[in-house]
Enzyme design. Structure first.
Site, PDB file in Angstrom:
ATOM      1  CE1 TYR A 229      -3.963   2.141   0.574  1.00 29.43           C
ATOM      2  CE2 TYR A 229      -2.673   3.167   2.311  1.00 29.43           C
ATOM      3  CZ  TYR A 229      -3.786   3.162   1.482  1.00 29.43           C
ATOM      4  OH  TYR A 229      -4.704   4.179   1.570  1.00 29.43           O
TER       5      TYR A 229
ATOM      6  CE  LYS B  30      -3.799   4.920  -1.625  1.00 31.38           C
ATOM      7  NZ  LYS B  30      -4.845   5.304  -2.610  1.00 31.38           N
TER       8      LYS B  30
END
Length: 244
Positions: A159, A163
């Site tokens: 993640y 991002k």
């Protein structure tokens, strides 16, 4: 802040519930017709669309997998047929995996990268031609607080990688569209109160609300932000990555 979206069409990915739903309703509150996107939550999407219509604007529900090019084309075709070309794109979809990286199976790793990075890329690429043609468009990507510092942590690793990639893509796209009347920015929360899991301590004694995030979104969509592109607002209460 002058955020008048009357006559505009907004597509918010992953807007059947949670933060995406809040973004969809915020756009509707400011006059936009809204395409409520979902992958499998059809009943929730229909409820959100009904709430959008209650605000006096039009709504459509559109189903699709943002990681699949053909599906993205089809969902944009549906929006264009029902509401018109997309003026505002909010890339909200993004899976996460709050586990130690060594315990994450490859399929989950791929899913997190695909939804966050490839979904943002595919939807932005599909939305841009119409925005460029009309000389106006707004793309807002959802990031994560800490990506400015290339956050490193053994939990939720794909993640954080994804991002950081979303932020890089945001700034590249802002530079590439600077002469087109299009702005591209990011809103990056830490933990939102709609989450399923929470760390031990919240900055400022509380988690971010959907309204906190929507305020940043609406700034980027406003006339006041016409000259703001490639920027990232971290809505995190002063969160510091080293405190993870």
């Amino acid at each position: 802040m002058d955020t008048d979206l009357s006559g505009r069409v907004a597509l918010v990915t992953g807007s059947a519930s949670g933060v995406g739903r809040g973004f969809a309703l915020a756009c509707a509150d400011h006059g936009a017709d809204v395409a409520v996107h979902y992958r499998s939550s059809d009943a929730e999407a229909a409820a959100t669309a009904a709430d959008v219509r209650d605000r006096g604007v039009d709504a459509a529900t559109v189903q699709g997998d943002v990681t699949d090019p053909g599906s993205v084309d089809a969902l944009f075709d549906s929006v264009e047929a029902e509401l018109g070309a997309v003026d505002v794109l909010v890339n909200n979809v993004g899976a996460f995996a709050p586990q130690h990286w060594a315990d994450i199976d490859f399929e989950t790793w791929q899913t997190v990268l695909h939804t966050n990075v490839n979904g943002t890329y595919l939807c932005s690429k599909r939305a841009l031609p119409a925005m460029r043609e009309q000389g106006w468009g707004r793309i807002v990507n959802v990031g994560y607080a800490g990506s400015e510092q290339a956050l490193v942590h053994p939990k939720n690793t794909p993640y954080f990688i994804a991002k950081t990639g979303v932020l890089m893509f945001t700034r590249m796209l802002a530079a590439d569209t600077q002469d087109d009347g299009v702005t591209v920015n990011a809103v990056s929360p830490y933990v939102v109160d709609t989450s399923d899991a929470f760390p031990d301590a919240a900055p400022r004694g509380r988690w971010a609300t959907v309204d906190d995030l929507a305020a940043a979104l609406l700034f980027f969509l406003s006339d006041d932000a016409e000259y703001v592109s490639g920027e990232n607002i971290e809505v995190d209460g002063g969160f510091l990555p080293e405190k993870l």
